[in-house]
Design an enzyme around this catalytic site. Sequence first.
Site, short mmCIF file in Angstrom:
data_model
loop_
_atom_site.label_atom_id
_atom_site.label_comp_id
_atom_site.label_asym_id
_atom_site.label_seq_id
_atom_site.Cartn_x
_atom_site.Cartn_y
_atom_site.Cartn_z
N HIS A 171 7.69 -5.94 -8.51
CA HIS A 171 8.00 -4.95 -9.54
C HIS A 171 9.50 -4.94 -9.82
O HIS A 171 10.27 -5.58 -9.08
CB HIS A 171 7.53 -3.55 -9.12
CG HIS A 171 8.06 -3.07 -7.80
ND1 HIS A 171 9.36 -2.72 -7.61
CD2 HIS A 171 7.45 -2.93 -6.61
CE1 HIS A 171 9.53 -2.36 -6.36
NE2 HIS A 171 8.40 -2.49 -5.71
P1 TYD Z 1 6.05 0.18 -3.59
O1 TYD Z 1 7.41 0.56 -4.07
O2 TYD Z 1 5.13 -0.47 -4.57
O3 TYD Z 1 6.18 -0.76 -2.30
P2 TYD Z 1 6.82 -2.22 -2.13
O4 TYD Z 1 7.77 -2.46 -3.24
O5 TYD Z 1 7.49 -2.17 -0.82
O6 TYD Z 1 5.73 -3.21 -2.10
O7 TYD Z 1 5.36 1.47 -2.96
C1 TYD Z 1 4.12 1.40 -2.27
C2 TYD Z 1 3.49 2.78 -2.34
O8 TYD Z 1 4.29 3.73 -1.65
C3 TYD Z 1 3.31 3.30 -3.75
O9 TYD Z 1 2.05 3.96 -3.80
C4 TYD Z 1 4.38 4.32 -3.92
C5 TYD Z 1 4.65 4.81 -2.52
N1 TYD Z 1 6.06 5.14 -2.30
C6 TYD Z 1 6.44 6.48 -2.17
O10 TYD Z 1 5.60 7.41 -2.26
N2 TYD Z 1 7.75 6.77 -1.95
C7 TYD Z 1 8.70 5.80 -1.84
O11 TYD Z 1 9.90 6.10 -1.64
C8 TYD Z 1 8.30 4.43 -1.99
C9 TYD Z 1 9.29 3.32 -1.91
C10 TYD Z 1 6.97 4.15 -2.22
#
Ligand code: TYD
Length: 143
Positions: free
Chosen positions: A52
Amino acid sequence: MSIDECQLVDLPRIQDPRGNLTYIEQNRHIPFEIKRVYYLYDVPGGSERGGHAHKELKQLLIAMSGSFDVELDDGSSRKKFHMNRSYSGLLIPQMIWRRIDNFSSGSVCMVLASEIYSESDYFRNYDDFLAAVRNKRNDEAQF
Ligand code: TYD
């Protein structure tokens, strides 16, 4: 945002026979105020994280333990970083697509973030991200 603005930042290190110490001060070692800290851990082998980009969020990624690879993409160029030092941070500005993979066993990826969590700040679709990058570049070219 250009891939050239994604940089490794050497963090201060206090070396000591009792164990080393690194510290980070907002607006000094990183160019933003830290509003949130999160970390990835217990990552199963072969997993990929990220996939992303963010509209406004700036981040600093640190391999607190173990190692992983970060691939960054500004919509026209890509760059890959192997992270394996707890005194080295990878600065990722807004509007950069990132993928994190090749996590070693027991690795921990800590992220210092400039904003609190907001799902509306994400581009989770690569084509939407590319379209936004092109729109921004066209807007800038007109001035
Ligand atoms: P995501 O940012 O997509 O993870 P990564 O980039 O590490 O693969 O986040 C994964 C899930 O966690 C998504 O449902 C959102 C949640 N999340 C939070 O609730 N708070 C946060 O600070 C972060 C980074 C993610």
